[in-house]
Design a protein around this motif. Structure first.
Motif, mmCIF file in Angstrom:
data_model
loop_
_atom_site.group_PDB
_atom_site.id
_atom_site.type_symbol
_atom_site.label_atom_id
_atom_site.label_comp_id
_atom_site.label_asym_id
_atom_site.label_seq_id
_atom_site.Cartn_x
_atom_site.Cartn_y
_atom_site.Cartn_z
ATOM 1 N N PHE A 1 5.969 -10.075 28.409
ATOM 2 C CA PHE A 1 5.684 -8.620 27.658
ATOM 3 C C PHE A 1 6.413 -7.588 28.774
ATOM 4 O O PHE A 1 6.517 -6.371 28.366
ATOM 5 N N VAL A 2 6.396 -7.956 29.958
ATOM 6 C CA VAL A 2 6.744 -6.848 31.017
ATOM 7 C C VAL A 2 8.161 -7.182 31.353
ATOM 8 O O VAL A 2 8.958 -6.077 31.528
ATOM 9 N N LYS A 3 8.843 -8.217 31.547
ATOM 10 C CA LYS A 3 10.047 -8.532 31.995
ATOM 11 C C LYS A 3 11.269 -8.039 30.989
ATOM 12 O O LYS A 3 11.065 -8.072 29.705
ATOM 13 N N ASP A 4 12.090 -7.317 31.688
ATOM 14 C CA ASP A 4 13.173 -6.718 31.004
ATOM 15 C C ASP A 4 12.681 -5.310 30.104
ATOM 16 O O ASP A 4 13.607 -4.923 29.229
ATOM 17 N N PHE A 5 11.428 -5.237 30.018
ATOM 18 C CA PHE A 5 11.068 -3.921 29.406
ATOM 19 C C PHE A 5 10.590 -2.755 30.430
ATOM 20 O O PHE A 5 10.955 -1.709 30.676
ATOM 21 N N PHE A 6 9.341 -3.405 31.269
ATOM 22 C CA PHE A 6 8.607 -2.471 31.965
ATOM 23 C C PHE A 6 9.357 -2.572 33.444
ATOM 24 O O PHE A 6 9.034 -1.826 34.451
ATOM 25 N N VAL A 7 10.007 -3.797 33.596
ATOM 26 C CA VAL A 7 10.692 -3.994 34.930
ATOM 27 C C VAL A 7 11.713 -4.959 34.799
ATOM 28 O O VAL A 7 11.809 -5.703 33.877
#
Length: 294
Positions: A136-142
């Protein structure tokens, strides 16, 4: 029979009605205002909006080569927390809103990937490990290299472009306040498209419309050398602009970038109408200009 008194009364009533309906004018430049209601893609989009209650969002991307050493994370955390406190903010997503499960001697521990209270206490290796397994975080929020950070801002339902522009300015002021403007590498979303088109609409209404009026007045003065012609033309121009814009309020049409071109066009046509009208007024008073009958 239409006389001057009746004509003045009609004009006054027309202006009064137009000004009333102008109060109902909805200035909106959302992409949806340009799409026909019967189009399948619009119908599907409206269903998704009703289901997820999300029409427009703002997305920011920040880049820092040494995020864990330059106080960048503290600035980003303060920026995110301030945006959350705005009345018109519905939700906000960032790296600070996600947690990671880590093994401990006693079992496991759940803690934020990067704590918003103490972001500088996080280490690069620790964050990199958590991000690598969080889809959920990888490549979207960081990014994978932990250099680029994303912030997704979801405002509450805002109906007009005026309110959207005001909200955007508050967000951008907060960004400058926390010294993040140099780290900002991308800014987008439907919300940003709306406000950008609203700026262009203002350019048209505040530059092109007055310019059209001035050119029309100058043309009338050069043609007739008469202040009466100038006053008549200016009156018709302003009346055409007010009445045209009021129709958007009457029918509930959103006044967007395309719609803003119509009042200017009607002002130009009003100048042409004034030329013919004033010419017709002058002809009976100027026999030498009248056509001779054979």
């Amino acid at each position: 029979m239409l006389n001057l008194k009746n004509a003045n009364f009609i004009v006054v009533v027309l202006i009064a009605l137009s000004l009333f309906f102008l109060t109902k004018l909805l200035v909106s430049n959302t992409p949806m205002t340009y799409i026909p209601h019967e189009l399948e893609s619009r119908i599907l989009t409206e269903e998704l909006i009703k289901e997820f209650n999300n029409e427009e969002s703002l997305f920011f991307m920040f880049e820092s080569e040494n995020a864990f050493e330059s106080k960048f994370l503290s600035k980003l955390s303060r920026f995110v927390n301030e945006i959350k406190s705005f009345d018109k903010t519905k939700d906000i997503g960032s790296i600070f809103d996600y947690e990671a499960i880590r093994a401990t001697d006693e079992g496991f521990q759940i803690r934020p990937i990067i704590s918003s209270d103490d972001p500088e206490n996080s280490s690069f290796d620790q964050v990199s490990e958590s991000v690598s397994v969080d889809h959920f975080v990888k490549d979207f929020f960081v990014s994978k290299d932990i250099k680029v950070f994303g912030v997704l801002v979801e405002p509450k339902d805002i109906q007009t472009s005026f309110e959207r522009k005001f909200y955007e300015e508050k967000v951008l002021q907060s960004l400058k306040k926390h010294e993040l403007e140099n780290a900002l590498v991308a800014y987008g979303g439907e919300f940003a498209v709306d406000t950008a088109q609203f700026d262009e609409l203002n350019n048209i209404m505040l530059v092109l419309a007055p310019l059209t009026l001035l050119i029309g007045i100058a043309l009338l003065f050069l043609l007739f050398n008469s202040l009466g012609a100038v006053a008549l033309g200016a009156g018709f121009n302003l009346l055409a602009a007010i009445v045209t814009m009021s129709f958007f309020g009457v029918f509930g049409w959103p006044f967007n970038l395309i719609g803003s071109m119509i009042p200017t066009l009607m002002m130009a046509l009003s100048t042409a109408f004034t030329v013919h009208l004033y010419n017709g007024i002058l002809l009976p008073k100027t026999p030498e200009l009248s056509m001779r009958k054979p």
